[in-house]
Write a protein that holds these residues in place. Structure first.
Motif, PDB file in Angstrom:
ATOM      1  N   UNK A  32       0.842  -1.201   0.000  1.00 26.53           N
ATOM      2  CA  UNK A  32       0.000   0.000   0.000  1.00 26.53           C
ATOM      3  C   UNK A  32       0.878   1.253   0.000  1.00 26.53           C
ATOM      4  N   UNK A  34       3.767   1.461  -1.276  1.00 25.70           N
ATOM      5  CA  UNK A  34       4.334   1.549  -2.623  1.00 25.70           C
ATOM      6  C   UNK A  34       3.279   2.005  -3.641  1.00 25.70           C
ATOM      7  N   UNK A  35       2.048   1.516  -3.467  1.00 20.87           N
ATOM      8  CA  UNK A  35       0.972   1.919  -4.389  1.00 20.87           C
ATOM      9  C   UNK A  35       0.702   3.416  -4.252  1.00 20.87           C
ATOM     10  N   UNK A  37       2.961   5.629  -3.709  1.00 20.96           N
ATOM     11  CA  UNK A  37       3.992   6.293  -4.518  1.00 20.96           C
ATOM     12  C   UNK A  37       3.498   6.367  -5.953  1.00 20.96           C
ATOM     13  N   UNK A  38       2.947   5.241  -6.430  1.00 27.13           N
ATOM     14  CA  UNK A  38       2.500   5.181  -7.815  1.00 27.13           C
ATOM     15  C   UNK A  38       1.385   6.187  -8.077  1.00 27.13           C
ATOM     16  N   UNK A  39       0.337   6.151  -7.234  1.00 33.29           N
ATOM     17  CA  UNK A  39      -0.833   6.989  -7.501  1.00 33.29           C
ATOM     18  C   UNK A  39      -0.587   8.448  -7.153  1.00 33.29           C
ATOM     19  N   UNK A  41       2.330   9.856  -5.532  1.00 32.16           N
ATOM     20  CA  UNK A  41       3.676  10.347  -5.824  1.00 32.16           C
ATOM     21  C   UNK A  41       3.746  10.816  -7.276  1.00 32.16           C
ATOM     22  N   UNK A  42       3.094  10.058  -8.162  1.00 29.25           N
ATOM     23  CA  UNK A  42       3.049  10.431  -9.570  1.00 29.25           C
ATOM     24  C   UNK A  42       2.369  11.780  -9.755  1.00 29.25           C
ATOM     25  N   UNK A  43       1.338  12.046  -8.942  1.00 25.03           N
ATOM     26  CA  UNK A  43       0.643  13.341  -9.035  1.00 25.03           C
ATOM     27  C   UNK A  43       1.560  14.482  -8.596  1.00 25.03           C
ATOM     28  N   UNK A  45       4.838  14.464  -8.884  1.00 28.88           N
ATOM     29  CA  UNK A  45       5.803  14.645  -9.974  1.00 28.88           C
ATOM     30  C   UNK A  45       5.189  15.445 -11.120  1.00 28.88           C
ATOM     31  N   UNK A  46       3.928  15.142 -11.466  1.00 27.44           N
ATOM     32  CA  UNK A  46       3.282  15.870 -12.561  1.00 27.44           C
ATOM     33  C   UNK A  46       3.090  17.344 -12.209  1.00 27.44           C
ATOM     34  N   UNK A  68      -5.741  18.317  -7.805  1.00 29.76           N
ATOM     35  CA  UNK A  68      -5.039  17.155  -7.244  1.00 29.76           C
ATOM     36  C   UNK A  68      -4.802  17.275  -5.741  1.00 29.76           C
ATOM     37  N   UNK A  71      -6.354  14.625  -3.440  1.00 28.69           N
ATOM     38  CA  UNK A  71      -5.748  13.301  -3.623  1.00 28.69           C
ATOM     39  C   UNK A  71      -4.378  13.223  -2.968  1.00 28.69           C
TER      40      UNK A  71
ATOM     41  N   UNK B  31       7.516   4.001 -12.424  1.00 27.82           N
ATOM     42  CA  UNK B  31       6.096   3.629 -12.317  1.00 27.82           C
ATOM     43  C   UNK B  31       5.295   4.725 -11.636  1.00 27.82           C
ATOM     44  N   UNK B  32       5.977   5.566 -10.835  1.00 30.58           N
ATOM     45  CA  UNK B  32       5.272   6.733 -10.307  1.00 30.58           C
ATOM     46  C   UNK B  32       4.833   7.625 -11.470  1.00 30.58           C
ATOM     47  N   UNK B  33       5.694   7.742 -12.473  1.00 29.45           N
ATOM     48  CA  UNK B  33       5.360   8.555 -13.644  1.00 29.45           C
ATOM     49  C   UNK B  33       4.232   7.928 -14.439  1.00 29.45           C
ATOM     50  N   UNK B  35       2.092   5.259 -13.784  1.00 29.34           N
ATOM     51  CA  UNK B  35       0.833   5.042 -13.062  1.00 29.34           C
ATOM     52  C   UNK B  35       0.263   6.382 -12.573  1.00 29.34           C
ATOM     53  N   UNK B  36       1.124   7.277 -12.132  1.00 26.06           N
ATOM     54  CA  UNK B  36       0.669   8.584 -11.643  1.00 26.06           C
ATOM     55  C   UNK B  36      -0.055   9.380 -12.718  1.00 26.06           C
ATOM     56  N   UNK B  39      -3.313   7.827 -13.317  1.00 27.47           N
ATOM     57  CA  UNK B  39      -4.200   8.122 -12.187  1.00 27.47           C
ATOM     58  C   UNK B  39      -4.784   9.533 -12.280  1.00 27.47           C
ATOM     59  N   UNK B  40      -4.004  10.475 -12.822  1.00 25.82           N
ATOM     60  CA  UNK B  40      -4.522  11.834 -12.996  1.00 25.82           C
ATOM     61  C   UNK B  40      -5.746  11.805 -13.921  1.00 25.82           C
ATOM     62  N   UNK B 140       1.408  -3.178  -8.737  1.00 29.61           N
ATOM     63  CA  UNK B 140       2.345  -2.746  -7.688  1.00 29.61           C
ATOM     64  C   UNK B 140       2.382  -3.777  -6.558  1.00 29.61           C
ATOM     65  N   UNK B 141       1.193  -4.228  -6.144  1.00 26.47           N
ATOM     66  CA  UNK B 141       1.117  -5.236  -5.076  1.00 26.47           C
ATOM     67  C   UNK B 141       1.865  -6.506  -5.491  1.00 26.47           C
TER      68      UNK B 141
END
Lengths: 210, 149
Positions: A32, A34-35, A37-39, A41-43, A45-46, A68, A71, B31-33, B35-36, B39-40, B140-141
């Motif tokens: 979770x 790590x997920x 970071x993906x969801x 963290x990516x926002x 970075x954008x 954002x 979120x 993957x942050x990039x 998937x992020x 997700x946006x 990711x999981x």
């Protein structure tokens, strides 16, 4: 009371011990983390790239930041909750881990970065959108945020590769046998029985408290 | 049992102290990039994202970052795989991850993209976004569970 004793007392709290020893909850919370970071963290970075004028340039900055915000807040709460569970339940290992310590400092820097730019950028996006071009302060904000968050990400990964100087203590070795042993020393290519034997050999003869 | 004529120690990921964690950092940041950015678009399709920008606009503007992220994440993933191919090959979580990744990429460039571009804000759009988030989170999981099963 020493830092080691305090750390041990923390991770010995009932539910933290249960959590650490749970073969399912521990990886679930780690995933979770790590997920997030993906969801989320990516926002981040954008948003940073938008502040730098690199991405989403046709989208108003105010829309990116305001849209954002909720979120990122949810993400931060989930992230910190998971992070606390992971760190507190293994405080014995974490408190002396240099990468963990640096990560906490950089996390603090991320908070300070946000405070520093809150008035001029994060709460001022609509005014920035009206300017003919992106002001330097917005770019500086994006750049510093990008640096601290990428830093936090890398430091987080490096925590698993920390090797304590000098003689490792028994608790650390037992923990490392499970998953955190430096990769090249991991007896993964051996037969299962041999792997167990190899792992056992590395535990010092005198292991008080185990 | 599968065998490889391949000296694992010749792989820099297994002999250089910094190589493996650094590759992992690239993998995670990438993957942050990818998937992020997806997700946006997803939160927008759910109706709780950017208010003044449409999902269609976001798909177009984030597309390049999603693609760049995917390229780096797959490249670094292949490098990580090369550090111990047999171990990964027989790992159930890894196998699931590969199928989910394939499904995720196909889904992203077909159904997800089509619905996002259509500007449709009905229940279908919400469902498509929810499925997208579920697929990527499951990947990711699965990635983390490789180390735990």
């Amino acid at each position: 009371m020493s830092a080691a004793e305090i750390s041990h007392a923390i991770q010995s709290i009932g539910f933290l011990t249960d959590f650490r020893e749970s073969s399912l909850m521990y990886p679930v919370i780690m995933s979770t983390h790590l997920a997030c970071i993906a969801l989320f963290g990516g926002m981040i970075l954008m948003t940073d790239l938008r502040l730098l004028g690199i991405s989403l340039t046709r989208v108003p900055l105010a829309d990116v930041i305001d849209g954002l915000r909720i979120w990122k807040r949810i993400g931060l709460v989930v992230m910190i909750f998971c992070g606390l569970m992971l760190a507190l339940s293994e405080m014995d290992k974490y408190y002396a881990n240099t990468y963990f310590q640096i990560k906490m400092v950089v996390l603090l820097l991320a908070g300070l970065q946000h405070l520093a730019f809150r008035k001029s950028v994060y709460n001022n996006a609509a005014a920035i959108d009206k300017m003919p071009e992106l002001p330097g302060v917005a770019k500086l904000c994006g750049l510093t945020s990008l640096i601290v968050w990428i830093g936090i990400l890398c430091l987080g990964r490096w925590i698993a590769y920390y090797e304590a100087p000098g003689k490792p203590d028994a608790a650390q070795l037992v923990g490392s046998v499970r998953q955190e042993m430096p990769r090249q020393k991991m007896p993964r290519h051996a037969e299962p029985g041999v792997a167990v034997e190899a792992a056992r050999v590395q535990v010092p003869a005198a292991t008080p408290g185990l | 049992m599968l065998h490889l004529i391949y000296d694992l120690n010749a792989n820099p990921l297994n002999s250089n102290e910094w190589a493996f964690p650094l590759t992992e950092c690239f993998h995670i940041a990438a993957f942050a990039f990818s998937v992020g950015t997806i997700a946006v678009v997803d939160v927008n399709m759910l109706g709780i994202g950017l208010r003044k920008t449409t999902a269609a606009q976001l798909v177009k503007d984030t597309g390049i970052w999603t693609l760049l992220g995917l390229i780096v994440v797959i490249t670094s993933g292949l490098a990580i795989f090369s550090s111990d191919p047999i171990h990964y090959y027989y790992n159930k979580s890894f196998r699931f991850k590969m199928f989910a990744l394939l499904a995720g990429i196909v889904y992203n460039y077909t159904i997800h993209r089509k619905v996002a571009l259509s500007g449709n804000s009905s229940g279908a759009s919400v469902a498509v976004a929810a499925v997208s988030i579920l697929i990527w989170v499951s990947i990711v999981f699965a990635g983390l569970f490789i180390a735990f099963i």
